[in-house]
Motif scaffolding. Structure first.
Motif, PDB file in Angstrom:
ATOM      1  N   HIS A 368     -49.762   1.079  33.696  1.00 50.83           N
ATOM      2  CA  HIS A 368     -48.883   1.321  34.847  1.00 50.83           C
ATOM      3  C   HIS A 368     -48.177   0.059  35.306  1.00 50.83           C
ATOM      4  O   HIS A 368     -48.784  -0.991  35.408  1.00 50.83           O
ATOM      5  CB  HIS A 368     -49.692   1.848  36.034  1.00 50.83           C
ATOM      6  N   PHE A 372     -40.509   0.971  35.942  1.00 52.31           N
ATOM      7  CA  PHE A 372     -40.376   1.309  34.527  1.00 52.31           C
ATOM      8  C   PHE A 372     -39.018   1.964  34.310  1.00 52.31           C
ATOM      9  O   PHE A 372     -38.252   2.140  35.262  1.00 52.31           O
ATOM     10  CB  PHE A 372     -41.532   2.207  34.080  1.00 52.31           C
TER      11      PHE A 372
ATOM     12  N   THR B 121     -54.906   5.560  33.769  1.00 52.64           N
ATOM     13  CA  THR B 121     -54.651   6.990  33.892  1.00 52.64           C
ATOM     14  C   THR B 121     -53.490   7.337  32.983  1.00 52.64           C
ATOM     15  O   THR B 121     -53.158   6.580  32.089  1.00 52.64           O
ATOM     16  CB  THR B 121     -54.334   7.391  35.337  1.00 52.64           C
ATOM     17  N   VAL B 122     -52.875   8.474  33.227  1.00 58.36           N
ATOM     18  CA  VAL B 122     -51.858   8.917  32.287  1.00 58.36           C
ATOM     19  C   VAL B 122     -50.471   8.396  32.627  1.00 58.36           C
ATOM     20  O   VAL B 122     -50.248   7.790  33.655  1.00 58.36           O
ATOM     21  CB  VAL B 122     -51.819  10.454  32.229  1.00 58.36           C
ATOM     22  N   ASP B 123     -49.565   8.653  31.745  1.00 55.06           N
ATOM     23  CA  ASP B 123     -48.176   8.267  31.916  1.00 55.06           C
ATOM     24  C   ASP B 123     -47.602   8.917  33.177  1.00 55.06           C
ATOM     25  O   ASP B 123     -47.747  10.103  33.399  1.00 55.06           O
ATOM     26  CB  ASP B 123     -47.397   8.737  30.690  1.00 55.06           C
ATOM     27  N   PRO B 124     -46.956   8.130  34.032  1.00 59.72           N
ATOM     28  CA  PRO B 124     -46.568   8.655  35.344  1.00 59.72           C
ATOM     29  C   PRO B 124     -45.172   9.263  35.399  1.00 59.72           C
ATOM     30  O   PRO B 124     -44.784   9.758  36.443  1.00 59.72           O
ATOM     31  CB  PRO B 124     -46.581   7.397  36.194  1.00 59.72           C
ATOM     32  N   THR B 125     -44.423   9.229  34.308  1.00 61.90           N
ATOM     33  CA  THR B 125     -42.975   9.441  34.348  1.00 61.90           C
ATOM     34  C   THR B 125     -42.497  10.378  35.449  1.00 61.90           C
ATOM     35  O   THR B 125     -41.880   9.973  36.403  1.00 61.90           O
ATOM     36  CB  THR B 125     -42.480   9.976  33.001  1.00 61.90           C
ATOM     37  N   TYR B 126     -42.753  11.657  35.292  1.00 64.00           N
ATOM     38  CA  TYR B 126     -42.229  12.618  36.235  1.00 64.00           C
ATOM     39  C   TYR B 126     -43.370  13.292  36.964  1.00 64.00           C
ATOM     40  O   TYR B 126     -43.230  13.778  38.052  1.00 64.00           O
ATOM     41  CB  TYR B 126     -41.528  13.734  35.447  1.00 64.00           C
ATOM     42  N   SER B 127     -44.515  13.354  36.280  1.00 66.82           N
ATOM     43  CA  SER B 127     -45.500  14.350  36.673  1.00 66.82           C
ATOM     44  C   SER B 127     -46.171  14.024  37.996  1.00 66.82           C
ATOM     45  O   SER B 127     -46.374  12.882  38.362  1.00 66.82           O
ATOM     46  CB  SER B 127     -46.538  14.496  35.577  1.00 66.82           C
ATOM     47  N   GLN B 128     -46.503  15.037  38.700  1.00 66.75           N
ATOM     48  CA  GLN B 128     -47.232  14.943  39.951  1.00 66.75           C
ATOM     49  C   GLN B 128     -48.696  14.757  39.598  1.00 66.75           C
ATOM     50  O   GLN B 128     -49.125  15.100  38.526  1.00 66.75           O
ATOM     51  CB  GLN B 128     -47.115  16.273  40.703  1.00 66.75           C
ATOM     52  N   ARG B 129     -49.457  14.266  40.554  1.00 67.82           N
ATOM     53  CA  ARG B 129     -50.895  14.314  40.360  1.00 67.82           C
ATOM     54  C   ARG B 129     -51.331  15.741  40.612  1.00 67.82           C
ATOM     55  O   ARG B 129     -51.034  16.319  41.651  1.00 67.82           O
ATOM     56  CB  ARG B 129     -51.591  13.363  41.320  1.00 67.82           C
ATOM     57  N   MET B 130     -52.000  16.334  39.660  1.00 67.47           N
ATOM     58  CA  MET B 130     -52.338  17.740  39.814  1.00 67.47           C
ATOM     59  C   MET B 130     -53.797  17.886  40.234  1.00 67.47           C
ATOM     60  O   MET B 130     -54.660  17.167  39.768  1.00 67.47           O
ATOM     61  CB  MET B 130     -52.108  18.463  38.488  1.00 67.47           C
ATOM     62  N   LEU B 163     -51.428  25.700  32.839  1.00 71.89           N
ATOM     63  CA  LEU B 163     -52.546  24.899  33.340  1.00 71.89           C
ATOM     64  C   LEU B 163     -52.848  23.862  32.277  1.00 71.89           C
ATOM     65  O   LEU B 163     -52.346  23.934  31.167  1.00 71.89           O
ATOM     66  CB  LEU B 163     -53.777  25.772  33.546  1.00 71.89           C
ATOM     67  N   GLU B 164     -53.704  22.922  32.624  1.00 73.37           N
ATOM     68  CA  GLU B 164     -54.064  21.952  31.614  1.00 73.37           C
ATOM     69  C   GLU B 164     -55.574  21.795  31.584  1.00 73.37           C
ATOM     70  O   GLU B 164     -56.188  21.494  32.598  1.00 73.37           O
ATOM     71  CB  GLU B 164     -53.400  20.607  31.932  1.00 73.37           C
ATOM     72  N   PRO B 202     -51.085  23.565  38.739  1.00 72.88           N
ATOM     73  CA  PRO B 202     -49.834  23.041  39.285  1.00 72.88           C
ATOM     74  C   PRO B 202     -49.955  22.803  40.793  1.00 72.88           C
ATOM     75  O   PRO B 202     -50.648  23.544  41.492  1.00 72.88           O
ATOM     76  CB  PRO B 202     -48.817  24.149  39.012  1.00 72.88           C
ATOM     77  N   ASN B 204     -48.148  23.349  43.266  1.00 69.30           N
ATOM     78  CA  ASN B 204     -47.674  24.323  44.259  1.00 69.30           C
ATOM     79  C   ASN B 204     -48.447  25.644  44.208  1.00 69.30           C
ATOM     80  O   ASN B 204     -48.137  26.569  44.933  1.00 69.30           O
ATOM     81  CB  ASN B 204     -46.179  24.604  44.055  1.00 69.30           C
ATOM     82  N   ARG B 286     -52.075  17.987  53.646  1.00 65.45           N
ATOM     83  CA  ARG B 286     -51.776  16.550  53.713  1.00 65.45           C
ATOM     84  C   ARG B 286     -52.864  15.797  54.480  1.00 65.45           C
ATOM     85  O   ARG B 286     -52.626  15.263  55.563  1.00 65.45           O
ATOM     86  CB  ARG B 286     -50.417  16.271  54.348  1.00 65.45           C
TER      87      ARG B 286
END
Lengths: 492, 718
Positions: A368, A372, B121-130, B163-164, B202, B204, B286
């Motif tokens: 991270h 980026f 952790t994983v690649d953050p590009t677009y994804s939300q924390r699920m 789902l994942e 997801p 939402n 929240r």
């Protein structure tokens, strides 16, 4: 050296064969020097042959070598004591190297005597006129490898005093070689301008090159690997007829980064944990957006819905939209571009792309960074659907050489339907996520004023990930930032 | 350092002599010293928060060394890391003739690697924390009416549904991971080895946040069940009442309530009930700021209920799991040390009044959003559950309540039925909750068909209806051209027909759709600035300079003090909430980044010739409150001599490439504190300054911990 070499050759000429120790005695030089000379003769070709035989021998330690050169510690000490008056012990101890050992040995040999009651402290006097330095002599014999004259006691003593040690000595059996000669012709290493001018090159012999050695590195500049991969992606987009978006705008309003994309104001991505907010300039004016009613339409679609949507049902605040941030995605620029597109009198189908920096308020680690690069492509046209989205993504990744793709339903606040893109990684033997995509929501497009039948399909991925895979880099900080390994840049 | 150590270790467990132990001590001292030096150098250069290059202060090891010691190449291969550690720790045991030092080294290496893995952790590009839901394999088998299935089948099903499958684990494995194998072994039979799937849902889909909701959605998706019909009923004897006092408007104005009657909890469903509240609190609520849920054993209470806001000292009750009464003031004190609760305290701390819910006898149910009362706490044996949710957002409160009661009304004696509660607002308005509203949406069939690229014959109306029903969206054809879709109270994520379209596509299967290229014809076009930048990059690299890529964010010190410039003279954009000092401002010059790169590569053969062409950011001077990027080119020469002539030559070359005639640009001497006195010039293009060039000031060099002279230029490309 040259003399030594010709002496050796002459000796071999006379005796046909001999050992390196024999040469040692004959020439009266150290064995190591003989070996050096032999090697240098060998380098001329098959003039002589030398068979190594490993034997166990006494050899000098570092201290032994010193004694062989300068005399034993006791002899050195003896020499430092002036005949007659002698010298104070304390002074000797200070000025003479290894005085402690030298003193006790010299005393034991009865070469000197100590008067403890002399005025001004203990004083040392010579007890004999002169001494013969037997130790030094013995060591010199060891160095010359003539050990026969050494008695067993002497050997034992030298060992005990750590002046010699058992070592492995390689002795060479030397004989004439097929090309034996008494004179060594000097071989040239380089062809020089002078040789060419005088024509002397025709008579010279040249040393054979070692073609196994590496060449000298050329002195050249290098491009950064990440930006090289960026160039490849740009090329692919251009080939596919995409137009580049002006993304040189790191500071963005929350409005364009979130609100315009129908991302609600309480969305976790708008949290200070994820997004960099600014103190200077903290907030911007949204005059232009307000002037043509766009701001009001965005507010309405968030709070009450519209365009077929029920909206998010919350109290949308303009002050929240004015907050400046460092953009979290280049989609903020896409939104601006789509808005501009909607302002044209006649809608023109368009393909846009961008590759630029985005910012997330992350803690840094191996995978991270707080900044980026995001790669993004989008197509706006009438009646585009999921099939087109999957089709263009397939085309895009084919050009990268990625063929096995599949798509997983996903959730993005501003696209619906949304799909994560997976590709099969041969090395890992599993499906890995390589990007994200979707059809922009009508709640985002319609308030901009785009025609209802126009859809916008888009996909995105990070630039760092494919680059790290391509160059086999495990730690992202080796790639970007001040800790970057320049050697890596040069080698890739 | 590391390499020689492993070689020694790999030789095995031979007994080694005294000389070796001494060597090892030296080795250990050397590595500690090296670590110290590295830390000093990184802090003196202003460092960055790089954790892997820097040796950890505890272990004195860099990540690379740690990996070498354990002889592992891939941090993802956790089993190999563990195996190597166990093996090396074992063979170096003193009892087996090994060395304590080596053992310690092995231990430290593992510690260092664990530290690193913890951060990944994983690649953050677009994804939300699920959010992640745990479901036991047995429970999943049962709901999907299957005897058994493989992990791959579960993975496949999840993938299709969006789902994942995050992890396949068990209670024992989870504890072992958290607290170590020894602890897990010690627990013995108390832990189950039953397979548990951790599934990401997801962000939402709040209805999938618990096993109940997830398994029901999958059952319906697999056509093993019909979507249930949720009902809110008003009891004949009259509804329970919740009166809202005007004082709540000051702090938390909304409350919604519901009652689950004749519920039978099992230990599993009880745990799930608590978990779901927690997950809702973490997501849609929240962190309880928008909504806070309280659940109570109704049989311990007497209606009607009162929701009011009181000064903290006036609220006194026995909070959950405490043995005595506290005032709200004392509670805030008590919980400020509690890791779980202290995060919620700021939501109300500074308010003059705190919210509180009481029953008819004045028994405190809860002090939202902090803690419930002990009196009404629910247990495994609770039959009738009274649910209240207080909120600052009325819509979200209603969504949360719907989600909770829909998931758990299946355990009521009358399944899927919830008892309504009336909430009376001070203005006389009365609302009945839960709303459990079913919403009808009419959608053009044509819209749906086009959306998934299928024609009339490929996708009949019946099929559309069947497929949507599998997504819990019951659909009926109302004509040849429209379907009426019923959105249930579990699906608050459906806002627009496009959400229905997505569900249709999921039900068909994304990967069953026929791909086609968009018909859109356009010509490719670059941004002129970017294509110019690319040309310059090539030219500068051809001239023997190597490209760097540094961060756009840096510390205030980097752009001011370290360049010997006053901070207030710089139009810098400042960041409000940086996690480290390294990200205080957006850079106004490329120079600090390049000089830091020089510093961390100063051991390479000299001279170092570096350049970068990237954007810097300036605060705009007008009142728009915005900022602009500016493309800058900077180059640095660092070597035994200043190399000014080389830097100057590069500048000439760039001007030549840009087609600037010699008479249109010139250098004119100036003084900039970054550069050495008398060795600095402005670059003038047609008379106006576009950059600076010069020999760096010795104190600038010292700021970056550089010991050799350097020349540089900084140049505005635009």
């Amino acid at each position: 050296m040259e003399d030594l070499r010709s002496n050796i050759l002459a000796y071999i000429h006379k005796h046909e064969t001999c050992s390196s120790t024999e040469l040692c005695k004959e020439m009266n030089v150290e064995h190591q020097k003989i070996v050096g000379a032999l090697n240098s003769i060998l380098a001329f070709g098959e003039i002589i042959s030398a068979q190594p035989e490993v034997t166990s021998r006494l050899e000098l330690t570092d201290e032994g070598r010193q004694v062989a050169d300068h005399g034993s510690h006791e002899a050195v000490l003896f020499a430092s004591v002036p005949a007659g008056d002698g010298a104070p012990q304390s002074e000797l101890m200070k000025s003479v190297p290894n005085a402690k050992i030298g003193f006790s040995k010299a005393l034991a040999n009865r070469w000197i005597r100590l008067d403890k009651s002399a005025p001004g402290g203990p004083r040392v006097y010579r007890q004999v006129e002169s001494v013969s330095d037997r130790i030094r002599h013995c060591l010199q014999m060891v160095a010359a490898l003539s050990l026969d004259s050494l008695t067993a006691e002497e050997r034992a003593e030298l060992k005990k005093r750590k002046l010699v040690q058992e070592g492995r000595v390689t002795v060479y059996r030397v004989a004439k070689g097929p090309a034996f000669t008494l004179t060594l012709a000097k071989e040239e290493t380089e062809l020089t301008a002078e040789m060419l001018a005088t024509g002397v090159w025709q008579t010279l012999t040249f040393k054979a090159y070692n073609f196994k050695a590496l060449g000298q590195q050329p002195d050249c500049g290098h491009l950064h690997p990440l930006l090289k991969v960026r160039a490849e992606f740009r090329q692919i987009f251009l080939e596919m007829g995409f137009q580049e978006m002006p993304t040189n705008r790191y500071v963005e309003s929350s409005f364009w980064n979130f609100d315009a994309l129908f991302q609600p104001q309480q969305h976790p991505a708008r949290d200070a944990h994820d997004t960099f907010f600014l103190t200077e300039p903290a907030a911007c004016r949204l005059d232009a957006e307000q002037a043509d009613g766009y701001l009001a339409r965005v507010k309405a679609v968030h709070s009450n819905g519209g365009y077929g949507s029920i909206g998010y049902n919350y109290d949308w605040k303009e002050s929240e939209a004015q907050k400046n941030i460092l953009r979290t995605h280049t989609t903020a620029v896409s939104a601006r571009m789509l808005y501009q597109l909607a302002q044209q009198p006649q809608f023109q189908p368009t393909k846009y792309f961008s590759i630029d920096r985005v910012f997330r308020n992350e803690s840094l680690d191996a995978t991270h960074l707080a900044e980026f690069h995001q790669i993004e492509g989008l197509v706006a046209d009438y009646n585009l659907n999921l099939c087109h989205l999957m089709g263009i993504i397939r085309e895009f990744f084919h050009k990268l050489g990625i063929r096995r793709l599949r798509f997983k339903p996903a959730y993005n606040p501003y696209t619906e339907p949304s799909m994560e893109i997976f590709s099969y990684h041969e090395g890992l033997g599993k499906w890995v996520e390589i990007g994200n995509s979707g059809v922009f929501r009508p709640e985002m497009l319609l308030p901009m004023g785009l025609p209802e039948s126009v859809s916008v399909i888009a996909w995105g991925l990070s630039l760092e990930r494919p680059t790290m895979i391509k160059y086999g880099i495990n730690n992202i900080r080796d790639l970007i930032g001040p800790k970057v390994d320049l050697k890596m840049i040069c080698d890739s | 350092v590391g390499r020689s150590i492993i070689e020694i270790i790999l030789l095995g467990s031979r007994v080694v002599g005294r000389a070796f132990a001494a060597a090892l001590r030296e080795e250990y001292a050397a590595s500690q010293q090296a670590a110290k030096n590295r830390q000093q150098s990184s802090s003196s250069s202003g460092g960055d928060s790089d954790q892997s290059g820097t040796a950890s202060a505890i272990s004195g090891l860099s990540l690379k060394e740690a990996m070498q010691i354990l002889h592992v190449e891939n941090l993802e291969d956790k089993s190999r890391i563990q195996h190597q550690y166990d093996h090396l720790f074992g063979v170096n045991d003193r009892k087996k003739g090994g060395s304590f030092y080596l053992q310690a080294k092995v231990f430290r290496a593992k510690e260092r690697i664990d530290q690193e893995i913890g951060q990944q952790t994983v690649d953050p590009t677009y994804s939300q924390r699920m959010p992640v839901v745990q479901i036991e394999k047995a429970a999943l088998c049962q709901c999907l009416n299957r005897k058994d299935f493989t992990d791959e089948e579960v993975d496949e099903l999840c993938f299709e549904f969006g789902l994942e499958l995050d992890e396949v684990t068990s209670e024992r494995e989870m504890l072992a991971k958290e607290q170590g194998d020894a602890k897990a072994a010690q627990m013995g039979d108390q832990l189950s080895d039953a397979v548990i799937y951790k599934i990401e849902v997801p962000a939402n889909r709040y209805d999938l946040l618990c096993v109940e909701g997830l398994s029901r959605a999958l059952m319906v998706f697999q056509s093993l069940a019909q979507p249930p019909l949720y009902k809110a009923v008003q009891p004949a004897a009259g509804m329970q009442q919740m009166r809202v006092a005007p004082s709540t408007a000051q702090i938390r104005p909304y409350v919604v309530c519901a009652m689950l009657r004749n519920l039978s909890f099992t230990p599993a469903s009880y745990k799930s009930f608590i978990d779901l509240q927690d997950k809702l609190h973490q997501t849609i609520c929240r962190q309880r700021s928008l909504v806070a849920i309280g659940t109570h054993d109704f049989d311990t209470l007497t209606g009607p209920f009162l929701y009011e806001a009181l000064p903290p000292s006036d609220i006194v009750f026995k909070p959950l799991n405490q043995t005595k009464e506290f005032s709200a003031v004392e509670l805030m004190q008590l919980y400020s040390g509690e890791s779980h609760l202290k995060a919620y305290l700021p939501i109300i701390r500074d308010s003059p009044v705190y919210p509180v819910i009481k029953d008819a006898n004045g028994v405190v149910l809860s002090m939202p959003p902090i803690i419930n009362g002990d009196h009404s706490k629910i247990t495994l044996n609770t039959k009738n559950v009274f649910i209240e949710a207080t909120a600052t957002d009325a819509h979200k409160a209603s969504v949360v309540l719907d989600t909770l009661v829909c998931a758990f009304s299946q355990y009521c004696s009358e399944q899927f039925t919830v008892e309504a509660v009336q909430v009376n607002y001070p203005d006389g308005r009365a609302s009945i909750y839960p709303s459990l509203a079913y919403r009808q949406v009419d959608i053009q069939v044509d819209y749906l068909r086009k959306g998934v690229g299928r024609s009339d014959s490929q996708l009949t109306i019946d099929e559309i209806c069947n497929r949507l029903t599998r997504m819990c969206l019951v659909a009926k054809a109302t004509s040849d051209a429209t379907v009426s879709v019923t959105v249930p109270p579990t699906r608050h994520d459906v806002l627009h027909p496009c959400d229905v379209l997505e569900d249709l596509a999921i039900a068909i299967g994304y990967n069953n759709l026929e791909m086609s290229l968009p018909p859109t014809l356009c010509t490719g076009k670059q941004q002129p600035l970017n294509s110019l930048t690319d040309k310059l990059r090539l030219e500068v690299a051809f001239a023997g300079f190597t490209e760097c890529l540094t961060f756009a964010l840096c510390s205030e010190k980097d752009i001011s003090e370290r360049l010997r410039l006053p901070l207030d003279s710089l139009p810098a954009v400042r960041i409000a909430n940086p996690k480290t000092l390294e990200f205080q401002v957006a850079r106004t010059s490329l120079l600090p980044g390049i000089l830091k790169t020089v510093h961390s590569n100063r051991s390479l053969p000299l001279p170092l010739k570096l350049f970068e062409i990237q954007d810097v950011v300036y605060k705009s001077t007008d009142s728009s409150g915005s900022a602009v990027n500016s493309r800058q080119l900077a180059a640095v020469y660092y070597g035994k001599s200043s190399g000014f002539e080389l830097i100057h030559g590069l500048m000439d070359r760039i001007m030549q490439v840009l087609g600037v005639p010699v008479d249109q640009y010139k250098l004119s001497a100036t003084e900039v504190a970054t550069y050495f006195t008398g060795r600095c010039a402005n670059v003038l293009y047609k008379g106006s300054p576009v950059g600076t060039i010069g020999v760096l000031h010795p104190e600038t060099l010292a700021q970056f911990d550089l010991t050799l002279p350097a020349s540089a230029f900084v140049f505005d490309v635009e």
